[in-house]
Design a protein around this motif. Structure first.
Motif, mmCIF file in Angstrom:
data_model
loop_
_atom_site.group_PDB
_atom_site.id
_atom_site.type_symbol
_atom_site.label_atom_id
_atom_site.label_comp_id
_atom_site.label_asym_id
_atom_site.label_seq_id
_atom_site.Cartn_x
_atom_site.Cartn_y
_atom_site.Cartn_z
ATOM 1 N N TYR A 1 65.279 -21.994 -57.001
ATOM 2 C CA TYR A 1 65.483 -20.637 -56.498
ATOM 3 C C TYR A 1 64.154 -19.880 -56.459
ATOM 4 C CZ TYR A 1 66.900 -15.764 -56.245
ATOM 5 O OH TYR A 1 67.015 -14.454 -55.875
ATOM 6 N N LEU A 2 63.384 -19.980 -57.536
ATOM 7 C CA LEU A 2 62.104 -19.275 -57.594
ATOM 8 C C LEU A 2 61.153 -19.774 -56.507
ATOM 9 C CD1 LEU A 2 61.593 -19.156 -61.472
ATOM 10 C CD2 LEU A 2 62.224 -17.236 -59.961
ATOM 11 N N LYS A 3 61.092 -21.083 -56.309
ATOM 12 C CA LYS A 3 60.212 -21.645 -55.269
ATOM 13 C C LYS A 3 60.649 -21.178 -53.881
ATOM 14 C CE LYS A 3 58.538 -25.766 -57.598
ATOM 15 N NZ LYS A 3 58.557 -27.251 -57.623
ATOM 16 N N ASP A 4 61.977 -21.134 -53.656
ATOM 17 C CA ASP A 4 62.489 -20.656 -52.363
ATOM 18 C C ASP A 4 62.097 -19.202 -52.109
ATOM 19 O OD1 ASP A 4 63.638 -23.102 -51.900
ATOM 20 O OD2 ASP A 4 65.687 -22.468 -52.435
ATOM 21 N N ASN A 5 61.823 -18.476 -53.191
ATOM 22 C CA ASN A 5 61.431 -17.071 -53.083
ATOM 23 C C ASN A 5 59.927 -16.863 -53.292
ATOM 24 O OD1 ASN A 5 63.960 -15.294 -52.707
ATOM 25 N ND2 ASN A 5 64.580 -16.859 -54.176
ATOM 26 N N GLY A 6 59.164 -17.937 -53.162
ATOM 27 C CA GLY A 6 57.707 -17.843 -53.177
ATOM 28 C C GLY A 6 57.058 -17.772 -54.545
ATOM 29 N N ILE A 7 57.787 -18.073 -55.596
ATOM 30 C CA ILE A 7 57.214 -18.024 -56.945
ATOM 31 C C ILE A 7 56.993 -19.453 -57.416
ATOM 32 C CG2 ILE A 7 57.567 -17.292 -59.337
ATOM 33 C CD1 ILE A 7 59.363 -15.050 -58.156
ATOM 34 N N THR A 8 55.734 -19.804 -57.669
ATOM 35 C CA THR A 8 55.398 -21.173 -58.067
ATOM 36 C C THR A 8 54.821 -21.264 -59.468
ATOM 37 O OG1 THR A 8 53.230 -20.942 -57.023
ATOM 38 C CG2 THR A 8 54.997 -21.909 -55.682
ATOM 39 N N ASP A 9 54.871 -20.148 -60.198
ATOM 40 C CA ASP A 9 54.322 -20.134 -61.556
ATOM 41 C C ASP A 9 55.228 -19.247 -62.419
ATOM 42 O OD1 ASP A 9 52.823 -20.098 -63.843
ATOM 43 O OD2 ASP A 9 50.999 -19.306 -62.906
ATOM 44 N N TYR A 10 55.605 -19.742 -63.588
ATOM 45 C CA TYR A 10 56.502 -18.980 -64.460
ATOM 46 C C TYR A 10 55.881 -17.672 -64.941
ATOM 47 C CZ TYR A 10 59.741 -22.911 -64.641
ATOM 48 O OH TYR A 10 60.638 -23.882 -64.310
ATOM 49 N N SER A 11 54.565 -17.595 -64.977
ATOM 50 C CA SER A 11 53.921 -16.355 -65.415
ATOM 51 C C SER A 11 54.116 -15.227 -64.398
ATOM 52 C CB SER A 11 52.431 -16.587 -65.670
ATOM 53 O OG SER A 11 51.787 -16.965 -64.470
ATOM 54 N N LYS A 12 54.517 -15.561 -63.190
ATOM 55 C CA LYS A 12 54.735 -14.560 -62.138
ATOM 56 C C LYS A 12 56.198 -14.098 -62.060
ATOM 57 C CE LYS A 12 50.562 -15.105 -60.235
ATOM 58 N NZ LYS A 12 49.627 -14.978 -61.316
ATOM 59 N N VAL A 13 57.080 -14.687 -62.883
ATOM 60 C CA VAL A 13 58.500 -14.351 -62.846
ATOM 61 C C VAL A 13 58.715 -12.997 -63.500
ATOM 62 C CG1 VAL A 13 60.814 -15.047 -63.601
ATOM 63 C CG2 VAL A 13 59.172 -16.778 -62.868
ATOM 64 N N GLU B 1 61.676 -9.726 -64.438
ATOM 65 C CA GLU B 1 63.080 -9.481 -64.754
ATOM 66 C C GLU B 1 63.890 -9.310 -63.472
ATOM 67 O OE1 GLU B 1 65.760 -6.092 -66.981
ATOM 68 O OE2 GLU B 1 63.653 -6.286 -67.539
ATOM 69 N N THR B 2 63.288 -8.677 -62.479
ATOM 70 C CA THR B 2 63.960 -8.486 -61.187
ATOM 71 C C THR B 2 64.274 -9.822 -60.531
ATOM 72 O OG1 THR B 2 62.777 -6.395 -60.926
ATOM 73 C CG2 THR B 2 63.777 -7.339 -58.946
ATOM 74 N N ASN B 3 63.332 -10.768 -60.609
ATOM 75 C CA ASN B 3 63.586 -12.099 -60.052
ATOM 76 C C ASN B 3 64.793 -12.755 -60.714
ATOM 77 O OD1 ASN B 3 60.057 -12.490 -60.152
ATOM 78 N ND2 ASN B 3 61.234 -12.186 -58.279
ATOM 79 N N LEU B 4 64.869 -12.631 -62.027
ATOM 80 C CA LEU B 4 65.973 -13.267 -62.754
ATOM 81 C C LEU B 4 67.301 -12.566 -62.469
ATOM 82 C CD1 LEU B 4 64.253 -14.071 -66.174
ATOM 83 C CD2 LEU B 4 64.510 -15.530 -64.162
ATOM 84 N N ASN B 5 67.270 -11.245 -62.339
ATOM 85 C CA ASN B 5 68.492 -10.522 -61.966
ATOM 86 C C ASN B 5 68.949 -10.908 -60.565
ATOM 87 O OD1 ASN B 5 69.222 -8.990 -64.265
ATOM 88 N ND2 ASN B 5 67.524 -7.587 -63.867
ATOM 89 N N SER B 6 68.003 -11.091 -59.659
ATOM 90 C CA SER B 6 68.341 -11.538 -58.300
ATOM 91 C C SER B 6 68.956 -12.927 -58.334
ATOM 92 C CB SER B 6 67.100 -11.558 -57.410
ATOM 93 O OG SER B 6 66.578 -10.274 -57.264
ATOM 94 N N TYR B 7 68.427 -13.755 -59.203
ATOM 95 C CA TYR B 7 68.978 -15.109 -59.356
ATOM 96 C C TYR B 7 70.424 -15.045 -59.859
ATOM 97 C CZ TYR B 7 69.537 -19.871 -61.160
ATOM 98 O OH TYR B 7 69.996 -21.137 -61.428
ATOM 99 N N MET B 8 70.676 -14.163 -60.821
ATOM 100 C CA MET B 8 72.044 -14.013 -61.324
ATOM 101 C C MET B 8 72.981 -13.514 -60.224
ATOM 102 S SD MET B 8 71.338 -12.560 -65.171
ATOM 103 C CE MET B 8 73.017 -12.044 -65.377
#
Length: 166
Positions: free
Chosen positions: A36-48, A50-57
């Protein structure tokens, strides 16, 4: 990102001695998050964030995932991001403030009078044939089901047994 999941899996196995099914569940959950993160352009966990995780939920909810499944995903994320923080890979965990969905609890189903009568018939037949172990186990089941149904219908913890049992 896959390397960090592999390190986490190794940590679960070697240091936490987690069960195989637990490890497989965490790994599957984290791989889905990573996709999910890669599909949304995030390739590093340091860039994640709270908003990304809420969107994932929210994405999980839109896939009609059960509340219990989403709660498991949240638990997986929280533990994984704490692991990354302890390893110094991230400075702050974005998952700590995630809220798990409320999990509804349903009442257990109870036996009907006919089902209880069938259990009693089995018990009586076993007693007549001197199958005492079967009779004993059947009687325990009767006590258990009677206790459950009594507790559901009253606040009294007392178990009342029908006189015809004896």
């Amino acid at each position: 990102m896959e390397q960090q999941i592999k390190e986490y899996v190794d940590y679960l196995i070697n240091e936490k001695h987690a069960m195989r099914n637990t490890v497989m569940s965490y790994e599957r959950d984290l791989n889905k998050l990573t996709d999910y993160l890669k599909d949304n352009g995030i390739t590093d966990y340091s860039k994640v964030t709270e908003t990304n995780l809420n969107s994932y939920m929210l994405a999980l909810e839109s896939e009609n995932c059960a509340d219990t499944t989403i709660a498991r995903y949240v638990a997986s994320m929280k533990i994984f991001f704490r692991f990354l923080k302890e390893k110094g890979i991230i400075e702050k965990t974005p998952a700590d403030s995630l809220k798990t969905p409320k999990i509804s609890k349903s009442l257990p189903t109870i036996l009907t009078v006919e089902e209880i009568d069938k259990l009693l018939d089995v018990w009586r037949a076993a007693c007549h044939r001197r199958h005492f172990i079967v009779a004993y186990h059947s009687l325990l089941l009767i006590f258990l089901f009677h206790a459950i149904t009594s507790c559901l219908h009253s606040y009294s913890p007392t178990i009342y047994l029908p006189a015809y049992l004896f």
